[in-house]
Design a protein around this motif. Structure first.
Motif, short mmCIF file in Angstrom:
data_model
loop_
_atom_site.label_atom_id
_atom_site.label_comp_id
_atom_site.label_asym_id
_atom_site.label_seq_id
_atom_site.Cartn_x
_atom_site.Cartn_y
_atom_site.Cartn_z
N LEU A 848 0.83 -1.20 0.00
CA LEU A 848 0.00 0.00 0.00
C LEU A 848 0.87 1.26 0.00
CD1 LEU A 848 -2.74 1.34 0.10
CD2 LEU A 848 -2.70 1.11 2.60
N ARG A 849 1.96 1.28 0.75
CA ARG A 849 2.83 2.46 0.76
C ARG A 849 3.46 2.68 -0.62
NH1 ARG A 849 4.02 4.94 5.32
NH2 ARG A 849 5.93 5.79 4.41
N SER A 850 3.79 1.58 -1.27
CA SER A 850 4.36 1.72 -2.61
C SER A 850 3.35 2.27 -3.59
CB SER A 850 4.90 0.37 -3.08
OG SER A 850 5.40 0.46 -4.41
N SER A 857 -0.64 3.79 5.17
CA SER A 857 -0.21 2.54 5.81
C SER A 857 -1.41 1.97 6.56
CB SER A 857 0.94 2.78 6.79
OG SER A 857 2.04 3.38 6.14
N PHE A 858 -1.47 0.63 6.66
CA PHE A 858 -2.51 -0.01 7.45
C PHE A 858 -2.11 0.02 8.92
CE2 PHE A 858 -3.62 -2.18 3.41
CZ PHE A 858 -4.95 -1.79 3.37
N GLU A 895 -8.59 5.31 -3.92
CA GLU A 895 -7.80 4.92 -2.75
C GLU A 895 -8.31 3.61 -2.16
OE1 GLU A 895 -6.66 9.44 -1.23
OE2 GLU A 895 -8.45 8.42 -0.49
N SER A 896 -9.64 3.42 -2.18
CA SER A 896 -10.20 2.16 -1.68
C SER A 896 -9.74 0.98 -2.52
CB SER A 896 -11.73 2.22 -1.67
OG SER A 896 -12.17 3.18 -0.77
N PHE A 897 -9.64 1.21 -3.86
CA PHE A 897 -9.15 0.12 -4.72
C PHE A 897 -7.71 -0.22 -4.39
CE2 PHE A 897 -6.75 -0.98 -8.57
CZ PHE A 897 -7.27 -2.25 -8.79
N LEU A 898 -6.87 0.80 -4.20
CA LEU A 898 -5.47 0.55 -3.85
C LEU A 898 -5.37 -0.21 -2.53
CD1 LEU A 898 -3.80 3.97 -4.77
CD2 LEU A 898 -3.89 1.89 -6.15
N ALA A 899 -6.15 0.26 -1.55
CA ALA A 899 -6.10 -0.39 -0.24
C ALA A 899 -6.59 -1.83 -0.31
CB ALA A 899 -6.93 0.41 0.76
N SER A 900 -7.71 -2.07 -1.03
CA SER A 900 -8.25 -3.43 -1.11
C SER A 900 -7.34 -4.34 -1.90
CB SER A 900 -9.65 -3.40 -1.72
OG SER A 900 -9.59 -2.84 -3.03
N LEU A 901 -6.66 -3.81 -2.96
CA LEU A 901 -5.72 -4.62 -3.72
C LEU A 901 -4.51 -4.98 -2.85
CD1 LEU A 901 -4.75 -5.92 -6.31
CD2 LEU A 901 -3.80 -3.70 -7.02
#
Length: 992
Positions: A848-850, A857-858, A895-901
């Protein structure tokens, strides 16, 4: 795990056979799967899942319709997958269960599911070289090689973005359910349940022990007759026990004294009763002798009467026998007259003949009747045979009529059966199509509902954009006000500092205590509070701006998802299509609803045809058999009738003639017997009368009449004997009493007072018995109190350690189940899942950071939830730009897509490591790229490029056009009316 080749036949939208060569497709490590909506992109992923596990993921697996409706009936539905797992290459072939047309006749039959596994190359150690053909064996082998279940595979290989977006925003309960399925923590739930059940069991046992203590205490108080104090304990029980024992000793002493008094009173009463009894016996003896002297003359007359009766006894017996013989003679005369009248009625010509003649004639008649016995039985058979002839005639007539009626019923039945079969086949075909039409109707209805949402979503997007613009303007205005206030405050800072100066106070600038010319403010002075208020308003406006931006992102994402799902179709187009499908569905349902009724009607008609055919054949046989039997029987009946007519004579039938002969013979026998018995009675009467006269003279009587006058009945003789014997016995007893030694010196006039002694003895007895009863009661009460006190002590001693053990178990159970002293409200299962979630958060944060260029970050939280709910499964996002931890729900669509991926990839790594599964060389990412801007898409593509390291193959499923430009190797799925097809783009042709 690496995929090599996939082949699907008549599966999903693919009517024919389509082949995907993953070796060629994934040569670059990254490929794109794209195509029209509904063409069958996701179906290829379903085919991989079905080949491995026999099921497909998500809601599609609940429908269980895997066969292509456009496929040729002779083409079987089949999926073939070649892959390498743990260094072993294998080929899996699966066929689902589906309905296909019968090869003979009409209708459908069920094609059963099949599965096989073959080793390409050398088989692993312990496996059969020829492979496996049983569905359960294939499933166990695949799961053992992959090291994960179907649900885990769907999560870590076929990454479903929609599910992880929901997981990201889910509540604790929903998140817990998914993690529990993936990590298999049911055993910890079993431990929690084991503690709860053990606590409940021990709690019930403790309640029983407490109830036992209370029961023993209540029984003790009940027996002792006392109230239970509030602080009842062992000292109170001991005191009750001592009082009960003292009361028992006192009652025993009183009972002993009452017994002594009773013995003395009984001795006095016995002495007086003995004296009174002697006086009574003496007086009774004197009275008895006086009475006997007065009745001496009466007893002498009785002795004379008794002597005469005893001498007449021999005469009365013979006289009675003579009377009986006279009565017998009279009866014999009457019987002879009756027998003679009976013979005369039969027409016999010699009723006054001698006895010998009568007996000879009776024998002749019996012999003649005996010759007719056989003909009587033939006469009975003749009647039965005549009745049988009539019955056979009736049977033949009825059977002929029945055969004719059955023939009429059979005439139109075959044509009716043919019509019913045609109707049933039409209904069965309609029922077979119902599932497909209903599925189409549900799909169109869902699409039309989505199309109807488009205007509202467009309005919501416009409103969100307006709100965003207003929020931006408001934020810019608030920021301008803040900057203006800060500038004005800096300008008036000297006046502000001078305002704080005072006598003898050092200057904060120069340090001097003298202030000859302090600065003064020009106009309104801006203070720190005003600047702080303006800063607060600016931050509030910024938050409203961010919220408006997020709302606009969500509105855009929602509208894009709906438009992508519709594929350019309008609500009117979908409404017309839905109306047509519903009309077709109504027509098919009207036909299908009659299928079962028509099936029953066909079976009923066929059974009726078979039954009527059998009944008509049976009726024809009955006619033939009845005619044959009737002809044979009629000839024999005619011959027998002539013999019987000759034998009956003048009587109605042979039986009547035989009965008449027997009746006459019996009457003659009775007349002969009556005459012989009358003669014997006359002789016996003469002999008896002579014996009576001789006996009277021998007994001393002058005549028979005198002897009979002196006779007495047995009762009178017994009465006389009893009276004389009683008088003699009474005299003997009275004289014996007078001669007893103990009565010597006793006067019959003496008076003895027994009543007063009896009253005193009775009173002493009552008092003694009451005292003994009270003593026994007190002793029993003391014994029971002692026993209950011992049981109370035992129960109390067992209760204390049980309460301590339960308190420890209760506290431990609360901690294990997330209550009590568990400050974080985490159960054991939640604790384990929290540890797994923490591992997932760490693994997902790196990606996620990348993908977010170091911004997000989670953050895993194990704090308790609001209002005391369970904690441990919190998952938030740390925003490095603001330094705050934000809920995942506040992320925008992209952002939700990035986080869920990132979360999906991290969870895939953790689950694979947790299950010990095989190395996952192939991954699929399904949809979600449409929410990303170009710059973010570059970052995501860089992360996906990193996944290809070490030879891993990543497949993307998306409609995004830009991905087609970025990814050279593409697999396109085309749809048409005849079924979908596959085309490889940007690589050497390896699919068909």
């Amino acid at each position: 795990m690496r995929l090599h080749r996939l082949e699907v036949t008549a599966f999903g939208p693919y009517a024919g056979s389509e082949i995907v060569d993953f070796d060629a497709l994934g040569a670059d490590g990254l490929f794109l799967l794209h195509g029209d909506t509904g063409a069958g992109k996701t179906t290829l992923l379903d085919a991989i899942a079905f080949a491995l596990f026999g099921v497909v993921p998500g809601a599609r697996g609940q429908v269980k319709r895997l066969r292509c409706d456009l496929a040729d009936p002779e083409t079987p539905t089949e999926v073939v997958l070649e892959l390498t797992v743990q260094g072993h290459r294998l080929r899996i072939v699966r066929c689902p269960e589906y309905q296909r047309p019968k090869r003979r006749g009409n209708g459908y039959t069920t094609q059963p599911a099949k599965a096989s596994l073959a080793w390409v190359g050398e088989a692993p150690h312990g496996q059969r070289p020829e492979g496996l053909t049983r569905i359960d064996e294939v499933a166990r082998t695949v799961q053992r090689l992959l090291g994960m279940s179907a649900e885990q595979f769907f999560q870590v290989v076929l990454l479903p973005q929609g599910e992880f977006a929901r997981f990201l925003r889910a509540e604790t309960t929903e998140r817990e359910q998914l993690l529990e399925r993936l990590f298999g923590t049911r055993r910890f739930a079993d431990v929690e349940r084991w503690f709860r059940e053990l606590r409940a069991e021990r709690g019930r046992e403790l309640d029983r022990r407490r109830q036992d203590v209370r029961v023993w205490l209540e029984r003790l108080a009940q027996v002792a007759g006392e109230e239970i104090p509030e602080d009842a304990a062992q000292p109170w029980v001991d005191d009750v026990r001592r009082r009960a024992e003292a009361a028992a000793a006192e009652a025993a002493e009183y009972a002993r004294a009452a017994g002594v008094r009773r013995e003395h009173a009984d001795a006095v009463l016995h002495e007086r009763r003995t004296t009174a009894e002697r006086v009574r016996r003496l007086r009774a003896a004197h009275r008895e002798l006086a009475a006997l002297a007065d009745g001496a003359d009466e007893r002498a007359a009785a002795r004379a009467e008794l002597e005469s009766a005893r001498r007449a006894t021999a005469v009365t017996g013979l006289a009675a026998e003579a009377d009986r013989q006279a009565a017998r003679l009279d009866r014999c005369g009457q019987a002879e007259l009756a027998a003679r009248a009976a013979v005369a009625e039969t027409g016999f010509e010699q009723p006054d003949a001698e006895v010998v003649v009568l007996r000879e004639r009776a024998g002749d008649l019996r012999e003649e009747a005996g010759t007719l016995a056989g003909l009587v039985e033939e006469a009975r058979q003749q009647a039965r045979d005549q009745a049988r002839l009539a019955e056979l005639q009736e049977t033949a007539t009825y059977a002929s009529a029945q055969a004719a009626a059955l023939g009429e019923k059979l005439d139109g039945l075959p044509e009716r059966i043919r019509e019913l079969r045609e109707e049933h086949e039409a209904a069965a075909g309609a029922a077979a199509r119902l599932g497909d039409v209903r599925s189409r109707e549900a799909t169109l209805a869902e699409a039309r509902a989505s199309a109807e949402q488009v205007p509202a979503l467009e309005r919501a997007l416009a409103e969100a954009r307006d709100a965003e613009r207003a929020a931006i303007d408001a934020h810019q205005l608030a920021r301008s006000e803040l900057l203006d206030l800060r500038e004005r405050r800096l300008a008036g800072m000297a006046a502000e500092l001078a305002a704080n100066l005072g006598p003898d106070l050092p200057c904060p600038v120069c340090g001097s205590a003298e202030h000859p010319a302090p600065a003064t403010a020009d106009g309104d002075r801006i203070g720190e509070e005003q600047e702080r208020a303006a800063a607060d308003r600016e931050r509030a406006a910024e938050r409203r701006r961010e919220a408006a931006v997020d709302e606009r992102h969500r509105a855009e994402n929602g509208l894009a998802v709906v438009r992508e799902r519709l594929g350019g179709q309008s609500a009117d187009d979908l409404g017309h299509a839905l109306a047509g499908v519903r009309a077709e569905l109504e027509r098919l349902e009207g036909l299908a609803v009659r299928r079962d009724r028509l099936d029953a009607s066909v079976r009923s008609a066929e059974a009726e045809l078979e039954d009527l055919t059998e009944k008509r054949a049976a009726a024809d046989r009955a006619v033939s058999e009845a005619d044959a039997e009737r002809r044979s029987l009629a000839e024999y009946v005619e011959q027998r009738g002539r013999r019987l007519e000759e034998a009956r004579g003048e009587h109605a039938d042979v039986a009547g003639r035989r009965e008449h002969l027997l009746r006459v013979g019996q009457a003659l026998d009775r007349l002969a017997d009556a005459r012989a018995e009358r003669a014997a009675a006359e002789d016996r009467l003469r002999e008896q009368r002579t014996a009576v006269r001789d006996a009277a003279l021998g007994a001393g009587f002058e005549s028979v009449e005198a002897a009979l006058a002196a006779a007495r009945s047995e009762e009178r003789v017994a009465e006389l004997e009893r009276r004389l014997r009683e008088a003699e016995d009474a005299e003997v007893r009275a004289r014996a009493v007078l001669e007893e030694p103990e009565l010597a010196g006793v006067s019959p006039d003496e008076v003895v007072d027994v009543d007063s002694a009896r009253a005193e003895a009775e009173e002493a007895r009552v008092r003694a018995e009451q005292a003994v009863s009270r003593a026994h009661e007190a002793e029993g009460r003391a014994r029971t109190v002692t026993e209950l006190a011992e049981r109370f002590a035992t129960a109390t001693g067992e209760l204390t350690p049980a309460e301590e053990e339960f308190a420890e178990l209760d506290a431990l159970t609360d901690v294990v189940n997330g209550r009590g002293q568990n400050a974080r409200r985490m159960s054991l299962r939640s604790y384990v899942l929290a540890a797994r979630l923490e591992e997932v958060a760490v693994a997902a944060t790196a990606r996620l950071r990348s993908m977010s260029q170091g911004r997000y970050s989670f953050v895993h939280s194990d704090a308790a939830g609001s209002r005391g709910t369970r904690g441990g499964l919190g998952l938030d996002v740390l925003d490095d730009y603001s330094g705050t931890v934000r809920p995942a729900k506040t992320l925008s669509g992209g952002e939700s897509f990035l986080a869920s991926l990132a979360l999906a990839l991290g969870l895939a790594d953790v689950v694979a490591a947790e299950t010990g599964g095989a190395l996952l060389d192939t991954l699929f990412v399904d949809e979600g790229f449409g929410t990303l801007d170009a710059e973010t898409l570059d970052v995501v593509m860089d992360v996906l490029d990193e996944l290809r390291a070490g030879g891993r193959v990543v497949g993307l499923v998306s409609h995004v056009e830009e991905l087609r430009q970025r990814i050279p190797t593409r697999l396109r799925v085309r749809k048409s009316r005849s079924g979908s097809s596959i085309e490889l783009e940007g690589a050497a042709p390896a699919v068909g």
